[in-house]
Design a protein around this motif. Sequence first.
Motif, PDB file in Angstrom:
ATOM      1  N   MET A 179       0.823  -1.195   0.000  1.00 16.33           N
ATOM      2  CA  MET A 179       0.000   0.000   0.000  1.00 16.33           C
ATOM      3  C   MET A 179       0.867   1.259   0.000  1.00 16.33           C
ATOM      4  N   ILE A 196      -4.504   1.405  -5.115  1.00 15.91           N
ATOM      5  CA  ILE A 196      -4.812   0.695  -3.877  1.00 15.91           C
ATOM      6  C   ILE A 196      -5.876  -0.376  -4.117  1.00 15.91           C
ATOM      7  N   ASP A 200      -5.416  -4.348  -3.655  1.00 17.06           N
ATOM      8  CA  ASP A 200      -6.322  -5.139  -2.823  1.00 17.06           C
ATOM      9  C   ASP A 200      -6.937  -6.287  -3.624  1.00 17.06           C
ATOM     10  N   PRO A 389     -10.792  -1.366   0.759  1.00 19.41           N
ATOM     11  CA  PRO A 389      -9.934  -0.461  -0.015  1.00 19.41           C
ATOM     12  C   PRO A 389     -10.423   0.977  -0.048  1.00 19.41           C
ATOM     13  N   ARG A 392      -9.209   2.497   3.181  1.00 25.01           N
ATOM     14  CA  ARG A 392      -7.761   2.709   3.076  1.00 25.01           C
ATOM     15  C   ARG A 392      -7.453   3.957   2.247  1.00 25.01           C
ATOM     16  N   PHE A 408      -0.182   4.064   6.816  1.00 22.78           N
ATOM     17  CA  PHE A 408      -0.384   2.653   6.524  1.00 22.78           C
ATOM     18  C   PHE A 408       0.117   1.769   7.662  1.00 22.78           C
TER      19      PHE A 408
END
Length: 501
Positions: A179, A196, A200, A389, A392, A408
């Motif tokens: 990431m 990202i 994922d 995701p 994130r 992260f």
Amino acid sequence: MDSVQEQPQVVKSQETASNLEEKPNSSIKEMVISTVVLILFTCAGNSSFPLFTQYINSCYWEVYSNGTISTNNQSPCRANVSDEASGVEVRVQQSTSLETLKICLCFLIPSVFVNMFVGSYSDHIGRKALFLLPMLGSTCKYVGFLLVVKFHLNLNFLLIGTLMDGLSGSIFTFILANMAYAADVTTTHSARTLAIVITDCSLSIATALGQIMTGFLIQKLDYFYASVIYTTIILLAIAIVIFGITETVKKTEVKELSPVVHFKKVFGFYFNKSRDNKRSIFIVYVIVFALLSIGLSGKYTIEILYELGRPFCWNPVKIGYYGAYTTVFMTICGLLAIKLGPVCVRVEILAVAGMFLQMGSLILEGLARTDAMLYSVPLVASISSVAVPVIRSVLSGMVESHEQGAIFSSMATVDTICAFMGSTVLASLYRATVGTMRGMAFLVLAAIAFIAALLTMLVIVKLPRQPSYEQILSPPEDEKAPNPNQNHYGTIPKGENNTSC
């Protein structure tokens, strides 16, 4: 006089950004190589848990049945339908659940402490170390498994290799590395979100490939040769990282070696009052992320046991097929949703829809009594894979370029802690209810998904839509003298209010 006061700030900004390599014009090469590494390692690394679980399950069947039942080509619970055999099957499930719980604790507890700091340190020492550390730990884990299988050692010896894996940060550090690397090589927020999501989804595809391989390798070869193949794949991934991965962070001296300083960097997003109303959004979203992590880890811990037991009694190949079908179908649905959905709705709304669908799928799985009902679970879940995701990406987009390792790392730490909680609680709950209501644990997970959806809806209602900024900038770190024309997302377009989420 003013120029004299501003000079230290400029130097500080240059100093802060000096450890960041210049972002490449094209990130395609870097993303392709890192994706290959991700697929290789995830395929092998994530296969350890189903491999270990099925080996432990077969060992306990031999113990409780006095070696009279073969587990090679057929599930032993299907071969016996008497009440006595049913009692044996419950004891096997309970014992296997206890052993898998011990394994989970051995790699999750050390991982919590490792992931608190490695992300922040990687902003100085580089990303390659983040890739290599969990790979070496996973190699130790498989070597320990090889010795246990080859010499028929006590199952407790599995804990030694698993502990080494935990001390390396395990899969959580590897995800952190991917990431952060994706954030390093992208230059716009839209590219970062897509990178990202692709990362994922690649994790999911690699996991599916590993599940198919595990079933066939157990069926056609045995546990020993399966682990030999997976160890070889990890060693290949290590070679690619050493010779193929481009370092995206200039190695600089870590001026503060104290773990306390890096702990503050990693978790300062949630406690730093200078971030004003952004602190509340950090807190809410990290709680949502934590709830989703508990659900994913808890489900992963008990799902294979659930499929091995009555009324399904699946063999390794069938478990592998189902895992691959589930992962690939949900990944495709997630990609389509994240690509087409934002045209009509905010990505946060897509995440909420995914959480509600996840809740419905967990209820169906907990109540399933036939293979058809179980195969319907992924159909109900469909776009549920977008939730993690999206969270994130939102959290990553709220911090500056030189803070990506720290944010992260905080997510990896939360993920590890929640995996520990989810695995412990759900494995214990499954062990306690396996003889009465096997699906109870899935119903509890459905309630957790519901809470996460409600919290995300609260954020959407209370806070305005995020403005869309194209270029990711790295403003000065000195928050005491902020630029009025910049926020944490970059330059504010003229005519727009300085509203951040």
